[in-house]
Design a protein around this motif. Structure first.
Motif, mmCIF file in Angstrom:
data_model
loop_
_atom_site.group_PDB
_atom_site.id
_atom_site.type_symbol
_atom_site.label_atom_id
_atom_site.label_comp_id
_atom_site.label_asym_id
_atom_site.label_seq_id
_atom_site.Cartn_x
_atom_site.Cartn_y
_atom_site.Cartn_z
ATOM 1 N N TRP A 296 0.819 -1.221 0.000
ATOM 2 C CA TRP A 296 0.000 0.000 0.000
ATOM 3 C C TRP A 296 0.852 1.269 0.000
ATOM 4 O O TRP A 296 0.449 2.274 -0.602
ATOM 5 C CB TRP A 296 -1.020 -0.038 1.152
ATOM 6 N N PHE B 188 1.867 1.582 -3.551
ATOM 7 C CA PHE B 188 0.711 2.007 -4.352
ATOM 8 C C PHE B 188 0.600 3.542 -4.309
ATOM 9 O O PHE B 188 0.477 4.200 -5.346
ATOM 10 C CB PHE B 188 -0.572 1.346 -3.827
ATOM 11 N N TYR C 269 5.841 -6.697 -11.042
ATOM 12 C CA TYR C 269 7.211 -6.448 -10.552
ATOM 13 C C TYR C 269 8.104 -5.958 -11.694
ATOM 14 O O TYR C 269 8.883 -5.017 -11.519
ATOM 15 C CB TYR C 269 7.807 -7.707 -9.907
ATOM 16 N N HIS D 137 -5.588 -5.636 -12.384
ATOM 17 C CA HIS D 137 -5.259 -6.273 -11.102
ATOM 18 C C HIS D 137 -6.244 -5.834 -10.005
ATOM 19 O O HIS D 137 -6.802 -6.670 -9.288
ATOM 20 C CB HIS D 137 -3.826 -5.843 -10.764
ATOM 21 N N ALA D 138 -6.505 -4.536 -9.898
ATOM 22 C CA ALA D 138 -7.430 -4.032 -8.873
ATOM 23 C C ALA D 138 -8.856 -4.478 -9.202
ATOM 24 O O ALA D 138 -9.630 -4.827 -8.299
ATOM 25 C CB ALA D 138 -7.346 -2.506 -8.790
HETATM 26 C C1 HEM Z 1 0.682 0.520 -7.978
HETATM 27 C C2 HEM Z 1 -0.359 -0.285 -7.908
HETATM 28 C C3 HEM Z 1 -0.256 -1.758 -7.517
HETATM 29 C C4 HEM Z 1 0.768 -2.631 -7.703
HETATM 30 C C5 HEM Z 1 2.121 -2.374 -8.395
HETATM 31 C C6 HEM Z 1 0.360 -3.907 -7.111
HETATM 32 C C7 HEM Z 1 1.151 -5.051 -7.092
HETATM 33 C C8 HEM Z 1 0.818 -6.221 -6.444
HETATM 34 C C9 HEM Z 1 1.668 -7.387 -6.330
HETATM 35 C C10 HEM Z 1 3.066 -7.504 -6.949
HETATM 36 C C11 HEM Z 1 1.012 -8.300 -5.588
HETATM 37 C C12 HEM Z 1 1.522 -9.693 -5.197
HETATM 38 C C13 HEM Z 1 1.891 -9.710 -3.738
HETATM 39 C C14 HEM Z 1 3.220 -9.054 -3.494
HETATM 40 O O1 HEM Z 1 4.251 -9.504 -4.029
HETATM 41 O O2 HEM Z 1 3.242 -8.071 -2.714
HETATM 42 C C15 HEM Z 1 -0.270 -7.748 -5.235
HETATM 43 C C16 HEM Z 1 -1.235 -8.370 -4.484
HETATM 44 C C17 HEM Z 1 -2.505 -7.868 -4.259
HETATM 45 N N1 HEM Z 1 -2.986 -6.626 -4.665
HETATM 46 FE FE1 HEM Z 1 -1.960 -5.210 -5.616
HETATM 47 N N2 HEM Z 1 -0.902 -3.775 -6.598
HETATM 48 C C18 HEM Z 1 -1.328 -2.479 -6.834
HETATM 49 C C19 HEM Z 1 -2.550 -1.921 -6.497
HETATM 50 C C20 HEM Z 1 -3.607 -2.624 -5.962
HETATM 51 C C21 HEM Z 1 -4.940 -2.095 -5.731
HETATM 52 C C22 HEM Z 1 -5.389 -0.664 -6.087
HETATM 53 C C23 HEM Z 1 -5.689 -3.115 -5.165
HETATM 54 C C24 HEM Z 1 -7.124 -3.162 -4.721
HETATM 55 C C25 HEM Z 1 -8.116 -2.503 -5.216
HETATM 56 C C26 HEM Z 1 -4.801 -4.259 -5.042
HETATM 57 C C27 HEM Z 1 -5.159 -5.459 -4.482
HETATM 58 C C28 HEM Z 1 -4.306 -6.518 -4.266
HETATM 59 C C29 HEM Z 1 -4.710 -7.743 -3.587
HETATM 60 C C30 HEM Z 1 -6.089 -8.036 -3.015
HETATM 61 C C31 HEM Z 1 -3.587 -8.577 -3.569
HETATM 62 C C32 HEM Z 1 -3.515 -9.982 -2.974
HETATM 63 C C33 HEM Z 1 -4.175 -10.928 -3.879
HETATM 64 C C34 HEM Z 1 -3.288 -11.377 -4.939
HETATM 65 O O3 HEM Z 1 -2.377 -12.130 -4.575
HETATM 66 O O4 HEM Z 1 -3.486 -10.975 -6.102
HETATM 67 N N3 HEM Z 1 -3.556 -3.935 -5.532
HETATM 68 N N4 HEM Z 1 -0.354 -6.457 -5.755
#
Ligand code: HEM
Ligand code: HEM
Length: 180
Positions: A18, A21, A96, A157-158
């Motif tokens: 977060w 983000f 990544y 993704h979101a």
């Molecule tokens: C700059 C924006 C974002 C990037 C680069 C990003 C990247 C990632 C990555 C790499 C993961 C895999 C876990 C990890 O290695 O930490 C992940 C998991 C997750 N992200 Fe994001 N994320 C972004 C924004 C968001 C937003 C806006 C939401 C929700 C509305 C979200 C929801 C989730 C959820 C629920 C997971 C866990 C489920 C899963 O494994 O897919 N992400 N994110």
């Protein structure tokens, strides 16, 4: 608590997710503002701030990636097909790759333009590239393209995360927030 478990991300992974983000969103807006500025002293100063902030982002992304490598990933919801599992994992690798490519292309662009990258004037990054206008143009184009791909991927993704939460009503979003 700190580390991931089989059914949720730990505090460190959630913090990285977060905080990055917010910082990436800010940097994308600031970068576009920078690109729209007329050449001059103010643009040079703004570029210096953007580069130093980008260097902090690069270090955070690297630390996050290393943390991911030494942590287990929480399991996928029951009923996930092997194809869906590959897509979900693949998307994380794509995110990544794009996160790394954005600041790295910025560093390469500056170095090829003959401007060493300094970290808030505290130290300078070692120079890897010789000065070349062609190379600088290439990395500038890359820096102006990767963020668009990152935004598009993050929308998907979101969207998937929100679909899980509101339509499938499973734990996927809660694993990355306070819920699970
Ligand atoms: C700059 C924006 C974002 C990037 C680069 C990003 C990247 C990632 C990555 C790499 C993961 C895999 C876990 C990890 O290695 O930490 C992940 C998991 C997750 N992200 Fe994001 N994320 C972004 C924004 C968001 C937003 C806006 C939401 C929700 C509305 C979200 C929801 C989730 C959820 C629920 C997971 C866990 C489920 C899963 O494994 O897919 N992400 N994110
Ligand atoms: C994750 C970190 C970063 C993000 C999200 C980011 C984002 C952006 C964006 C969206 C632009 C506008 C591009 C365009 O459409 O023309 C931009 C411009 C720029 N970025 Fe970055 N950037 C990051 C890191 C860096 C780093 C580390 C450097 C250099 C060391 C850098 C150097 C520049 C420069 C010089 C411009 C202005 C280019 C021009 O005037 O057209 N950026 N950045």
């Amino acid at each position: 608590m700190l580390k991931n478990t089989a059914n949720r991300y730990g505090i460190v992974a959630k913090g990285f997710h977060w905080v990055l983000f917010l910082m990436l969103s800010f940097s994308i807006v600031a970068g576009n503002f920078l690109a729209s500025m007329p050449k001059g002293v103010e643009k040079m100063q703004a570029a210096g701030m953007h580069k130093s902030f980008g260097a902090i982002l690069l270090m955070l992304i690297l630390m996050r990636f290393l943390w991911k490598l030494i942590n287990e990933a929480p399991g996928l919801p029951a009923g996930t097909t092997p194809m869906q599992a590959i897509m979900a994992k693949g998307m994380h690798w794509v995110l990544y790759a794009l996160m790394f490519a954005q600041p790295l292309s910025g560093v390469m662009m500056s170095q090829a333009a003959g401007i060493p990258v300094s970290f808030f004037d505290i130290f300078e990054f070692p120079v890897f590239l010789d000065k070349s206008i062609e190379t600088a143009k290439f990395f500038r184009g890359m820096h102006g393209t990767v963020w668009v791909l990152l935004v598009l991927s993050v929308v998907g993704h979101a969207g998937a995360a929100l679909h899980h939460h509101f339509i499938k009503k499973d734990n996927v979003l809660k694993q990355m927030t306070a819920g699970a």
